[in-house]
Enzyme design. Structure first.
Site, PDB file in Angstrom:
ATOM      1  N   GLU A  31       0.942  -1.306   0.031  1.00  0.00           N
ATOM      2  CA  GLU A  31       0.089  -0.080   0.046  1.00  0.00           C
ATOM      3  C   GLU A  31       0.930   1.252   0.028  1.00  0.00           C
ATOM      4  O   GLU A  31       1.930   1.272   0.788  1.00  0.00           O
ATOM      5  CB  GLU A  31      -0.789  -0.037   1.356  1.00  0.00           C
ATOM      6  N   HIS A  33       2.606   4.618   1.229  1.00  0.00           N
ATOM      7  CA  HIS A  33       2.604   5.160   2.336  1.00  0.00           C
ATOM      8  C   HIS A  33       3.093   6.792   2.066  1.00  0.00           C
ATOM      9  O   HIS A  33       4.082   7.101   2.820  1.00  0.00           O
ATOM     10  CB  HIS A  33       3.430   4.340   3.123  1.00  0.00           C
ATOM     11  N   ASP A  42       3.631  -2.061   6.127  1.00  0.00           N
ATOM     12  CA  ASP A  42       2.659  -2.713   6.761  1.00  0.00           C
ATOM     13  C   ASP A  42       3.256  -4.364   6.905  1.00  0.00           C
ATOM     14  O   ASP A  42       2.592  -5.281   7.564  1.00  0.00           O
ATOM     15  CB  ASP A  42       1.302  -2.571   6.165  1.00  0.00           C
ATOM     16  N   HIS A 118      -1.748  -3.821   9.324  1.00  0.00           N
ATOM     17  CA  HIS A 118      -2.685  -3.287   8.474  1.00  0.00           C
ATOM     18  C   HIS A 118      -3.920  -3.282   8.804  1.00  0.00           C
ATOM     19  O   HIS A 118      -4.601  -4.204   8.945  1.00  0.00           O
ATOM     20  CB  HIS A 118      -2.394  -3.808   7.005  1.00  0.00           C
ATOM     21  N   GLU A 120      -7.020  -2.520   8.123  1.00  0.00           N
ATOM     22  CA  GLU A 120      -8.159  -3.102   7.211  1.00  0.00           C
ATOM     23  C   GLU A 120      -8.121  -4.550   7.378  1.00  0.00           C
ATOM     24  O   GLU A 120      -9.095  -5.318   7.227  1.00  0.00           O
ATOM     25  CB  GLU A 120      -8.008  -2.586   5.781  1.00  0.00           C
ATOM     26  N   HIS A 174      -1.507   6.976   9.118  1.00  0.00           N
ATOM     27  CA  HIS A 174      -1.077   6.322   7.894  1.00  0.00           C
ATOM     28  C   HIS A 174      -0.126   7.090   7.359  1.00  0.00           C
ATOM     29  O   HIS A 174      -0.177   8.166   6.878  1.00  0.00           O
ATOM     30  CB  HIS A 174      -2.331   6.042   6.807  1.00  0.00           C
ATOM     31  N   GLU A 179       4.752   5.266  11.664  1.00  0.00           N
ATOM     32  CA  GLU A 179       5.276   4.151  10.555  1.00  0.00           C
ATOM     33  C   GLU A 179       6.595   4.804  10.225  1.00  0.00           C
ATOM     34  O   GLU A 179       7.488   4.055   9.968  1.00  0.00           O
ATOM     35  CB  GLU A 179       4.170   4.055   9.408  1.00  0.00           C
TER      36      GLU A 179
END
Ligand code: ZN
Ligand code: MN
Length: 254
Positions: A31, A33, A42, A118, A120, A174, A179
């Site tokens: 994904e 970032h 992630d 992650h 989700e 995010h 992160e």
């Protein structure tokens, strides 16, 4: 050696056939970032945390991560429309978790720690675990699984240190300070702080829309600014997660 797949099969068999080993399985996503970071935090963060935990034990092994995750959502991952963000359906994720847990259990493993990176993925992983345990029970195999998301081990004290100006919440983290700091510590070659786009934390209405509305998402793809990320914060976050997860494993599996 903590990476399970780096072992030859006979060494692995000796370690796991009596059911005393603990298998940690990182689960992530590919994904975007933001412009300043690679697309794999992630995956790499839960993998590194799992390896850090495993090093503190002699019976904990880290399985190869499940790299693809459930569809990035606008309010937690920027959404499923950026080039590079590559997601799988809930059904595929459920089946993948189920199949992988069942396979490791058939080798003799009975203790699992699933380490999510992650947001989700969360409930699809739960469903995969449920189906795996159900399937194993038919063969009278009884396994136990700990499921966790690494950010839940960040203590209030650590939040105060890493976010001295106030914490806006994990959902808009995010590509932000959490992160990015962890990646600066673990994989500095995958971060370019000069490309960080400094912007206010994203704000969203208290509902979602489908099809997703890309205009809700900052152009950078990040939901808050990573400008204040540092390698020191990364080390602190890494250590607090490792300590907390190691404590959880000792509580449940000893
Ligand atoms: Zn992420
Ligand atoms: Mn994500």
């Amino acid at each position: 050696m903590v990476r399970l797949e780096d072992m030859d099969w006979q060494t692995y068999e000796k370690k796991v056939s009596d059911g005393s080993a603990v298998i940690m399985l990182p689960i992530g996503a590919i994904e975007q970032h933001g412009p300043h970071m690679s697309m794999n935090p992630d995956v790499l963060i839960p993998q590194a945390i799992s390896e850090g935990v495993a090093k503190a034990f002699d019976n904990v092994l880290v399985a190869h991560p499940i790299s693809y995750g459930y569809k990035s959502q606008v309010k937690s991952g920027g959404g499923n429309f950026f080039p590079g963000t590559t997601c799988i359906s809930g059904k595929t994720l459920i089946d993948t978790i189920k199949d992988v847990v069942v396979a490791y259990a058939r080798h003799g493993n009975r203790k699992f720690v699933l380490v999510n990176g992650h947001y989700e993925n969360s409930m699809f992983v739960v469903e995969g675990i449920e189906l795996a345990l159900e399937k194993l029970r038919i063969d009278d195999i009884h396994a136990e699984v700990i499921l966790l998301s690494y950010w839940d081990f960040v203590t209030d004290d650590t939040i105060k240190t890493v976010f001295p100006d106030g914490f806006t919440g994990w959902d808009v983290e995010h590509g932000g300070v959490l992160e990015t700091s962890l990646m600066l510590y673990l994989h500095p070659e995958l971060v370019d702080m000069e490309k960080v786009i400094d912007h206010q934390p994203a704000t969203f209405p208290p509902y979602d829309v489908f099809p997703a509305d890309q205009s809700w998402v900052p152009e950078s793809g990040t939901l808050s600014s990573a400008k204040k990320a540092t390698v020191e914060y990364g080390e602190l976050l890494f250590q607090v997660c490792i300590e907390g997860i190691a404590t959880g494993i000792k509580e449940r599996f000893k």
